[in-house]
Design a protein around this motif. Structure first.
Motif, PDB file in Angstrom:
ATOM      1  N   ASN A 120      38.363  52.242  33.753  1.00  0.00           N
ATOM      2  CA  ASN A 120      37.089  52.167  34.446  1.00  0.00           C
ATOM      3  C   ASN A 120      35.901  52.356  33.476  1.00  0.00           C
ATOM      4  N   PRO A 121      34.893  51.492  33.465  1.00  0.00           N
ATOM      5  CA  PRO A 121      34.685  50.350  34.358  1.00  0.00           C
ATOM      6  C   PRO A 121      35.142  49.012  33.766  1.00  0.00           C
ATOM      7  N   LYS A 122      36.018  49.051  32.744  1.00  0.00           N
ATOM      8  CA  LYS A 122      36.383  47.786  32.097  1.00  0.00           C
ATOM      9  C   LYS A 122      37.741  47.284  32.564  1.00  0.00           C
ATOM     10  N   ARG A 123      37.816  45.966  32.685  1.00  0.00           N
ATOM     11  CA  ARG A 123      39.083  45.339  33.045  1.00  0.00           C
ATOM     12  C   ARG A 123      39.247  44.193  32.058  1.00  0.00           C
ATOM     13  N   TRP A 124      40.456  43.981  31.573  1.00  0.00           N
ATOM     14  CA  TRP A 124      40.659  42.825  30.690  1.00  0.00           C
ATOM     15  C   TRP A 124      42.055  42.271  30.874  1.00  0.00           C
ATOM     16  N   TRP A 125      42.206  41.014  30.473  1.00  0.00           N
ATOM     17  CA  TRP A 125      43.507  40.379  30.640  1.00  0.00           C
ATOM     18  C   TRP A 125      43.787  39.496  29.440  1.00  0.00           C
ATOM     19  N   ASN A 126      45.048  39.505  29.033  1.00  0.00           N
ATOM     20  CA  ASN A 126      45.460  38.773  27.831  1.00  0.00           C
ATOM     21  C   ASN A 126      45.666  37.297  28.130  1.00  0.00           C
ATOM     22  N   ILE A 127      45.609  36.524  27.076  1.00  0.00           N
ATOM     23  CA  ILE A 127      45.799  35.080  27.186  1.00  0.00           C
ATOM     24  C   ILE A 127      47.188  34.790  27.787  1.00  0.00           C
ATOM     25  N   ALA A 128      47.224  33.825  28.740  1.00  0.00           N
ATOM     26  CA  ALA A 128      48.497  33.527  29.425  1.00  0.00           C
ATOM     27  C   ALA A 128      49.178  32.344  28.748  1.00  0.00           C
ATOM     28  N   ASN A 129      49.491  32.532  27.469  1.00  0.00           N
ATOM     29  CA  ASN A 129      50.159  31.466  26.718  1.00  0.00           C
ATOM     30  C   ASN A 129      50.994  32.146  25.628  1.00  0.00           C
ATOM     31  N   ASN A 130      52.310  31.938  25.665  1.00  0.00           N
ATOM     32  CA  ASN A 130      53.197  32.683  24.755  1.00  0.00           C
ATOM     33  C   ASN A 130      52.890  32.400  23.285  1.00  0.00           C
ATOM     34  N   ASN A 131      52.758  31.121  22.939  1.00  0.00           N
ATOM     35  CA  ASN A 131      52.537  30.801  21.514  1.00  0.00           C
ATOM     36  C   ASN A 131      51.209  31.338  21.022  1.00  0.00           C
ATOM     37  N   SER A 132      50.153  31.176  21.834  1.00  0.00           N
ATOM     38  CA  SER A 132      48.841  31.676  21.396  1.00  0.00           C
ATOM     39  C   SER A 132      48.886  33.194  21.267  1.00  0.00           C
ATOM     40  N   TYR A 133      49.541  33.856  22.202  1.00  0.00           N
ATOM     41  CA  TYR A 133      49.627  35.324  22.144  1.00  0.00           C
ATOM     42  C   TYR A 133      50.330  35.757  20.855  1.00  0.00           C
ATOM     43  N   ILE A 134      51.431  35.090  20.534  1.00  0.00           N
ATOM     44  CA  ILE A 134      52.194  35.467  19.339  1.00  0.00           C
ATOM     45  C   ILE A 134      51.381  35.181  18.071  1.00  0.00           C
ATOM     46  N   LYS A 135      50.715  34.028  18.053  1.00  0.00           N
ATOM     47  CA  LYS A 135      50.015  33.599  16.823  1.00  0.00           C
ATOM     48  C   LYS A 135      48.767  34.425  16.531  1.00  0.00           C
ATOM     49  N   HIS A 136      48.058  34.786  17.585  1.00  0.00           N
ATOM     50  CA  HIS A 136      46.798  35.479  17.331  1.00  0.00           C
ATOM     51  C   HIS A 136      47.036  36.867  16.763  1.00  0.00           C
ATOM     52  N   GLU A 137      46.161  37.237  15.873  1.00  0.00           N
ATOM     53  CA  GLU A 137      46.190  38.628  15.435  1.00  0.00           C
ATOM     54  C   GLU A 137      45.846  39.464  16.647  1.00  0.00           C
ATOM     55  N   VAL A 138      46.423  40.642  16.763  1.00  0.00           N
ATOM     56  CA  VAL A 138      46.157  41.410  17.964  1.00  0.00           C
ATOM     57  C   VAL A 138      44.793  42.081  17.866  1.00  0.00           C
ATOM     58  N   THR A 139      43.806  41.418  18.418  1.00  0.00           N
ATOM     59  CA  THR A 139      42.488  42.045  18.554  1.00  0.00           C
ATOM     60  C   THR A 139      42.020  41.721  19.950  1.00  0.00           C
ATOM     61  N   LEU A 140      41.433  42.673  20.600  1.00  0.00           N
ATOM     62  CA  LEU A 140      41.005  42.482  21.982  1.00  0.00           C
ATOM     63  C   LEU A 140      40.177  41.219  22.149  1.00  0.00           C
ATOM     64  N   GLN A 141      39.250  40.994  21.202  1.00  0.00           N
ATOM     65  CA  GLN A 141      38.341  39.868  21.330  1.00  0.00           C
ATOM     66  C   GLN A 141      39.095  38.544  21.309  1.00  0.00           C
ATOM     67  N   LYS A 142      40.167  38.494  20.531  1.00  0.00           N
ATOM     68  CA  LYS A 142      40.839  37.208  20.386  1.00  0.00           C
ATOM     69  C   LYS A 142      41.811  36.900  21.511  1.00  0.00           C
ATOM     70  N   SER A 179      42.003  38.595  24.592  1.00  0.00           N
ATOM     71  CA  SER A 179      41.694  39.069  25.935  1.00  0.00           C
ATOM     72  C   SER A 179      40.352  38.569  26.427  1.00  0.00           C
ATOM     73  N   THR A 180      40.238  38.513  27.736  1.00  0.00           N
ATOM     74  CA  THR A 180      38.949  38.290  28.371  1.00  0.00           C
ATOM     75  C   THR A 180      38.561  39.628  28.987  1.00  0.00           C
ATOM     76  N   VAL A 181      37.339  40.100  28.683  1.00  0.00           N
ATOM     77  CA  VAL A 181      36.944  41.435  29.134  1.00  0.00           C
ATOM     78  C   VAL A 181      35.827  41.313  30.168  1.00  0.00           C
ATOM     79  N   GLU A 182      35.904  42.170  31.176  1.00  0.00           N
ATOM     80  CA  GLU A 182      34.858  42.157  32.206  1.00  0.00           C
ATOM     81  C   GLU A 182      34.490  43.613  32.492  1.00  0.00           C
ATOM     82  N   GLU A 183      33.188  43.887  32.638  1.00  0.00           N
ATOM     83  CA  GLU A 183      32.781  45.251  32.969  1.00  0.00           C
ATOM     84  C   GLU A 183      32.348  45.275  34.435  1.00  0.00           C
ATOM     85  N   LEU A 184      33.011  46.117  35.229  1.00  0.00           N
ATOM     86  CA  LEU A 184      32.733  46.122  36.671  1.00  0.00           C
ATOM     87  C   LEU A 184      31.436  46.868  36.952  1.00  0.00           C
ATOM     88  N   ASN A 185      30.554  46.261  37.752  1.00  0.00           N
ATOM     89  CA  ASN A 185      29.372  47.006  38.193  1.00  0.00           C
ATOM     90  C   ASN A 185      29.734  47.843  39.416  1.00  0.00           C
TER      91      ASN A 185
END
Ligand code: SF4
Length: 376
Positions: free
Chosen positions: A267-289, A291-297
């Motif tokens: 709270n108040p942040k929600r985020w979700w990872n990319i829904a693609n196996n190859n992209s998930y594996i290939k990307h360096e693990v950084t939230l910005q790369k 995940s999509t982040v949303e801040e709940l009002n």
């Protein structure tokens, strides 16, 4: 109190109704486990709370080898403060319930299984494209009971081709397996599924509302006879066996999800990872790369609170609403609730909840009380 979720995005076959994120091509499993382990380590400072629940979902976690599961769990224990009383749940398909797996899972500290049975009617299992027969499920769950007493069985109801009598028969067999928990979902036609295409060609496969309602009534009545508590729209448990992990979601407790398509909430942040196996594996693990982040009002936080309050037997609480959102919103909630169908809502002091029948309308009621910009 916080939770961890691990999404294992592989399945042997695609069930006709399923729109979860998974792939039937399993050759990237080893790289996927490495990527998940990296993400677990990368996020280790995000939670200050003790971890009370760990949940392996998917997909099909039981497709991982025991060594891969142990690797993930060891990484969690090394990097997070895990409670001694942790509830560690693991989703498994009936055909993976073999002795070697079961004893390894137990040894690693898994203490709750969630088994995707769905039905014990062979023509329906075949139609769903499940990987197991009714006999395999019955036989393997009996073996699993030697290792785990705390287990959930998933059930699907409202299938047009399954008569009420056959549904009752199947449910009765499921109950003879003595589960501590049942998750029961109405069959829904999700976009981009095989079922969606099938129903377009065979509209008679779409059950009318009365069909769902009848099978839901059979379900609720039978489970009550077996002393199950109906504690959430789709969830029933014997006393003391409610899923702590899911309950924490509904209470708005923090959790981190690892793996492709996994969701997280602090709270108040929600985020979700990319829904693609190859992209998930290939990307360096950084939230910005990945995940999509949303801040709940405040408005979104209130709407989530009400959505969960309308789904659970615990419901909501006016004192809590005032504490979280202020007196004006508490008064707004009272006014709104008093205008709903009174036979569907129970007030008990400062507490309120929908009745089991009211849950059938929970989405509609949630929309009626949701805050739009002007009500804040
Ligand atoms: S229902 Fe479960 S086993 Fe079937 S495709 Fe979906 S995630 Fe895989």
């Amino acid at each position: 109190m916080a939770g961890l979720y691990i999404h294992i995005p592989y399945c042997k076959k695609a069930c006709n109704y399923c729109n979860f994120h998974f792939s039937t091509i399993q050759d990237s499993k080893a790289e996927m486990v490495d990527a998940i382990v990296n993400e677990i380590i990368f996020q280790k400072n995000l939670l200050t709370e003790e971890i009370e629940t760990i949940y392996f979902g998917g997909g099909t976690p039981s497709l991982l080898s025991p060594a891969q599961i142990e690797y993930i769990l060891n990484t969690i224990h090394k990097n997070y403060q895990v409670s001694n009383r942790v509830e560690c749940s693991f989703e498994a398909n009936p055909d993976d319930l073999i002795k070697d797996n079961l004893s390894a899972w137990k040894e690693f500290g898994i203490n709750r299984l969630s088994i995707g049975v769905q039905s014990l009617n062979n023509p329906i299992l075949q139609w769903m494209n499940r990987t197991h027969t009714a006999q395999e499920a019955l036989q393997n769950i009996e073996i699993a009971k030697h290792y785990f007493t705390n287990f959930n069985l998933d059930v699907i109801y409202g299938i047009a081709q399954l008569s009420h009598q056959d549904f009752e028969f199947s449910l009765n067999q499921i109950l003879q397996l003595e589960p501590a928990h049942i998750s029961a979902y109405a069959l829904t036609i999700e976009p981009k599924t095989v079922l969606e295409k099938q129903v377009k060609q065979n509209p008679q496969w779409l059950a009318p509302d009365e069909w769902y309602l009848k099978q839901r009534t059979i379900l609720i009545e039978m489970l009550a006879q077996y002393h199950f508590e109906h504690y959430e729209v789709s969830n029933f448990s014997l006393p003391g066996f409610a899923s702590k992990h899911n309950t924490n979601y509904w209470l708005g407790k923090p959790y981190i999800g690892f793996g492709p398509a996994a969701h997280s909430f602090i709270n108040p942040k929600r985020w979700w990872n990319i829904a693609n196996n190859n992209s998930y594996i290939k990307h360096e693990v950084t939230l910005q790369k990945i995940s999509t982040v949303e801040e709940l009002n405040i408005q979104q936080q209130y709407n989530e609170y009400m959505m969960f309050a309308f789904r659970t037997a615990t419901g909501g609480n006016f004192i809590e609403i005032e504490k979280l959102f202020g007196e004006q919103i508490k008064n707004y909630t009272k006014d709104k609730l008093w205008s709903l169908n009174r036979s569907h809502i129970i007030f008990n002091g400062e507490q309120f909840r929908l009745t089991s029948e009211g849950w059938l309308w929970s989405d509609k009621y949630a929309v009626e009380v949701f805050l739009s910009g002007s009500a804040c």
